[in-house]
Design an enzyme around this catalytic site. Structure first.
Site, short mmCIF file in Angstrom:
data_model
loop_
_atom_site.label_atom_id
_atom_site.label_comp_id
_atom_site.label_asym_id
_atom_site.label_seq_id
_atom_site.Cartn_x
_atom_site.Cartn_y
_atom_site.Cartn_z
N MET A 1 9.49 4.15 3.78
CA MET A 1 8.81 4.40 2.50
C MET A 1 7.68 3.40 2.27
SD MET A 1 9.94 7.09 1.20
CE MET A 1 9.44 7.07 -0.49
N ASN A 2 7.04 2.97 3.33
CA ASN A 2 5.91 2.05 3.22
C ASN A 2 4.84 2.43 4.23
OD1 ASN A 2 4.25 -0.09 2.66
ND2 ASN A 2 5.46 -1.61 3.78
N MET B 1 0.81 -1.22 0.00
CA MET B 1 0.00 0.00 0.00
C MET B 1 0.84 1.25 0.00
SD MET B 1 -2.83 -0.98 -0.45
CE MET B 1 -2.82 0.30 -1.65
N THR B 2 2.06 1.13 -0.47
CA THR B 2 2.91 2.30 -0.43
C THR B 2 2.47 3.37 -1.40
OG1 THR B 2 4.71 0.76 -0.19
CG2 THR B 2 5.31 3.04 -0.49
N LEU B 3 2.07 2.93 -2.57
CA LEU B 3 1.96 3.89 -3.66
C LEU B 3 0.67 4.69 -3.65
CD1 LEU B 3 3.39 1.61 -6.47
CD2 LEU B 3 4.53 3.54 -5.39
#
Lengths: 202, 220
Positions: free
Chosen positions: B104-105, B1-3
């Site tokens: 970054m997540n 679901m990072t992006l």
């Protein structure tokens, strides 16, 4: 090679230069913006327009900027976006309306005339004129309010807000607007809406 | 679901009142611009004295719910009669959010935490966003609520607000959000927490006004 050099309109000949500059300069100079809250309301028998008075570039450039522009004796225009654009568009439309009044012998202009002239002008410039306006007035047919977006789209609404503080102002108006407001009530809602923009935005 | 988030909840609105905290959300889970899940419950009981509400990605909050259960379980194991309160919960999760963003997540949520802080004997309300920005305040809102609900809450808030007054204030803001938030619903859940008691109400539908003269018979 820019079409405007052939067909008129804006002179884009500096675009190449600006693109080069933006690669080399770390902070490009920006156009003066008004971080603004403006709103308009229709009440029983008229229209009320309101605006804050702050003009900002990187700092506050003007503490008492006037954002309500005269368009005709019975029509005013509130402007958000680039201050110069709002002012010049209002002045231009105002002149055109005056000439129209003289040609046709009328003492009042129609609000739709102001709106149509403005939106044709803005659309022609494809949104490059960053003026988000709310035109309000009373003519022989009734009281009208028209918000106009920079690309030239218009709505006909009982209440409208524009500018960076538009959501804050809209929340006040949405919770308090009713049909057939009195002038006093409308002015009170309008000024509370602007206050919401001033204190919670900008 | 990072992006990017897939199934999302919209704004949360909350405020303190005299003796407690009130939190409200709509029950919509949006799948992009599709209003897919119309009975999404976005306010949960985090622990014995805390309510937590979220906006943003639903699956990320389901992970948060799992963490909440684990924390509550461990709390029980200690068997010392002391339980995590709203302050502990908020500070813990703001650190979790910050850690995730540093990797970054992120967990793509704004969390609103409200409840009764036993250690200080007062109502507590705060929020953390998906990158770990945490603050406490008397009035709190997320998403579009920050732009539309917060001005109304700040204007209407007083130290001695009763529960009924707070409820009315919150309801007004939820109505305005329904009018102007394109990804919202007029079905909402309101939850309250006072010393010793938490209540999450059943969903209710809001009465909204659409019949202005100008909408029925537009000029020109």
């Amino acid at each position: 090679e820019f079409p405007s050099s052939k067909y008129g309109g804006f002179d884009d000949s500096n675009q190449l230069r600006n693109m080069e500059l933006s690669k080399n300069l770390s902070n490009m100079p920006k156009a003066r913006q008004t971080g603004t809250t403006i709103c308009g309301l229709v009440f029983n028998g008229g229209v009320v327009l309101g605006a804050d008075t702050r003009a900002t570039g990187e700092q506050v450039v003007d503490k008492n900027c006037k954002k309500l522009h005269y368009v005709a004796p019975n029509i005013y225009c509130a402007g958000a976006g680039t201050a110069a654009d709002c002012r010049m568009v209002a002045r231009s439309v105002s002149s055109q309306l005056e000439l129209l009044r003289l040609e046709t012998g009328q003492t009042k202009s129609r609000v739709v005339s102001a709106t149509t002239l403005t939106r044709r002008h803005l659309f022609q410039h494809q949104g490059m004129i960053e003026a988000a306006l709310i035109i309000g007035g009373v003519d022989n047919v009734g009281a009208y309010l028209y918000p106009i977006a920079p690309h030239g789209s218009t709505d006909s609404v009982p209440f409208a807000t524009q500018g960076s503080g538009m959501l804050a102002a809209m929340s006040v108006i949405e919770s308090r607007y009713k049909d057939n407001l009195t002038e006093e009530e409308a002015v009170q809602i309008c000024s509370d809406a602007i206050l919401a923009g001033v204190f919670n935005d900008l | 679901m990072t992006l990017y988030p897939t199934v999302t909840g919209s704004s949360v609105v909350a405020c303190k009142y005299n003796g407690g905290v009130i939190i409200a959300c709509d029950t919509l889970g949006s799948y992009g611009s599709l209003a897919k899940f119309k009975d999404l419950r976005r306010v949960v009981k985090a622990n014995q004295s805390t309510l937590m509400a979220f906006d943003g990605e639903v699956s990320d909050f389901q992970l948060v719910e799992r963490y909440l259960r684990d924390i509550a379980q461990e709390d029980g194991f200690h068997d010392d009669g002391i339980f995590q309160g709203p302050k502990d919960t908020l500070t813990h999760f703001s650190r979790v959010m910050y850690q995730r963003r540093s990797k970054m997540n992120p967990l793509w949520n704004n969390l609103v935490v409200g409840g009764w802080e036993d250690s200080e004997d007062r109502p507590f309300l705060g929020t953390t966003d998906m990158i770990g920005t945490m603050y406490e305040d008397n009035v709190v809102a997320t998403g579009l609520g920050m732009h539309m609900a917060l001005p109304m809450l700040r204007a209407g808030w007083r130290e001695d607000l009763t529960e009924a007054e707070a409820r009315e204030l919150i309801l007004e803001t939820m109505k305005v959000l329904f009018y102007r938030d394109a990804w919202s619903l007029n079905r909402i859940v309101v939850a309250t927490c006072v010393k010793g008691d938490m209540k999450i109400d059943e969903p209710m539908e809001m009465e909204t006004q659409w019949r202005y003269q100008a909408y029925i018979k537009p000029p020109q």
